[in-house]
Design a protein around this motif. Structure first.
Motif, short mmCIF file in Angstrom:
data_model
loop_
_atom_site.label_atom_id
_atom_site.label_comp_id
_atom_site.label_asym_id
_atom_site.label_seq_id
_atom_site.Cartn_x
_atom_site.Cartn_y
_atom_site.Cartn_z
N GLY A 54 0.81 -1.22 0.00
CA GLY A 54 0.00 0.00 0.00
C GLY A 54 0.84 1.27 0.00
N GLN A 55 2.12 1.14 0.37
CA GLN A 55 2.98 2.33 0.36
C GLN A 55 3.52 2.60 -1.05
N ASN A 56 3.90 3.84 -1.28
CA ASN A 56 4.41 4.25 -2.60
C ASN A 56 5.93 4.11 -2.67
N LEU A 57 6.39 3.54 -3.77
CA LEU A 57 7.83 3.35 -3.98
C LEU A 57 8.28 4.13 -5.21
N GLY A 58 9.41 4.81 -5.10
CA GLY A 58 10.02 5.46 -6.26
C GLY A 58 11.24 4.69 -6.72
N VAL A 60 4.14 2.29 -7.95
CA VAL A 60 5.54 2.53 -8.26
C VAL A 60 5.66 3.73 -9.20
N PHE A 61 6.57 4.63 -8.86
CA PHE A 61 6.83 5.85 -9.62
C PHE A 61 8.27 5.78 -10.11
N VAL A 74 2.87 3.47 -12.20
CA VAL A 74 1.69 4.34 -12.35
C VAL A 74 2.07 5.69 -12.93
N TRP A 75 3.35 6.04 -12.83
CA TRP A 75 3.81 7.34 -13.32
C TRP A 75 5.29 7.22 -13.64
#
Ligand SMILES: [Zn+2]
Ligand SMILES: [Zn+2]
Length: 342
Positions: free
Chosen positions: A170-174, A198-199, A217-218
């Protein structure tokens, strides 16, 4: 046996044939070692660093190569973990002391006596190699030899990087940079943390497009601001700008993990742009990832076998190792380069 041997350090720009095809005596396994008939060996950027002296081998001549798949040909008198004919893999970690506090807690990648395959000990650019049996791994049947080889480096180090981020579902990863290891991290995240986004930050539009295809996603350029703050970021670039630029995208308490064996000096001045309130304040952390422990190799192989990971590979003969290295340096990348030896 036949081996491609590095006799002296050089610039690949000036010398396109740094390795020499040489007939060497077959290695003999020590008591706790196994002799492996090499089937395939991946070609890695770290070999370029070794040849050009940025990560120099402590002694020459040396046989490079640390993504090795082969069959056990002979076992040492006190080696009992494998049978003759078993298929095994060998990764960057060749050995460690086994006694220090790092080894005892399973972080043998940090051991003072850490030895690297194909740098501190002869590696897989050869028909045979020996390795301590405790540093060889069973390869899941789903992979062919040439498919398994490149997973042993980029996959294992990606696995460790992801572990060090402490990411939760659920956390965002770059991801800054989108090479072999970052691809595999993206695939692992999609599989293990289905609710995480994932960015990707990459200079090349091609790489950005590819990351979107794989489920990011971006994707934006290095200095762009991500549309959401990131809980953690993995940097796989060899330079400093992406590190500084990435920090502004971190959540408070977020962590940036640098997965690079070295950083170049060319843009070190970029560090002067570090702005404490924007980049560091609010308990942001920076951590590096060094080498791999055995648990990373095992953990990744197990995970990869349960996923649909099928690395794209470009196959070369052992004698063509120099061509593979020159192409890698010129960034002619059509899948992972692998020497098919048997
Ligand atoms: Zn490698
Ligand atoms: Zn140790």
């Amino acid at each position: 046996m036949k081996a491609m041997v590095l006799n002296e350090l050089c610039s690949l720009e000036e010398n396109k044939t740094p390795l020499e095809l040489t007939e060497l005596p077959d290695p003999v396994p020590g008591e706790k070692e196994i002799l492996v008939r090499v089937s395939a060996c991946g070609v890695c950027h770290t070999e370029l660093d070794e040849i050009e002296g940025r990560t120099p081998p402590p002694r020459l001549p040396v046989v490079l190569g640390h993504q090795v798949v082969g069959r056990v040909k002979e076992t040492g008198s006190e080696a009992s973990g494998f049978e003759i004919g078993d298929r095994v893999g060998i990764a960057w970690i060749y050995s460690a002391c086994g006694k220090c506090k790092f080894c005892l807690e399973g972080n043998e990648n940090l051991c003072e006596d850490f030895k690297a395959t194909g740098r501190d000990a002869d590696g897989g650019y050869a028909e045979y190699m020996t390795v301590p049996e405790d540093f060889a791994y069973r390869i899941p049947d789903v992979f062919s030899n040439v498919e398994a080889a490149p997973l042993l480096c980029a996959g294992a180090i990606g696995y460790r990087s992801l572990k060090l981020t402490g990411l939760k579902d659920g956390q965002n990863l770059g991801l800054t940079g989108f090479g072999a290891s970052a691809h595999l991290v993206l695939k692992m995240v999609r599989h293990r943390y289905p609710n995480s986004k994932v960015f990707v930050f990459a200079r090349s539009a091609k790489e950005r497009a590819f990351s979107r295809e794989l489920g990011a996603v971006w994707a934006g350029d290095t200095e762009e601001e991500s549309p959401k703050k990131l809980d953690s970021i993995i940097d796989t670039t060899p330079v400093w700008k992406p590190v500084v630029e990435a920090l502004k995208n971190l959540e408070p308490g977020g962590r940036l993990v640098i997965n690079a064996i070295r950083k170049e000096e060319v843009d070190k001045e970029y560090l002067l742009r570090l702005d404490y309130p924007a980049h560091v304040w609010m308990e942001k952390e920076i951590k590096s990832v060094a080498n791999v422990a055995r648990s990373d190799v095992r953990g990744f192989l197990e995970l990869a076998a349960g996923m649909s990971i099928r690395p794209e590979v470009q196959v070369f003969a052992l004698e063509e190792a120099n061509d593979a290295l020159v192409e890698l340096r010129a960034r002619k990348i059509r899948g992972a380069k692998v020497l098919k030896i048997d």
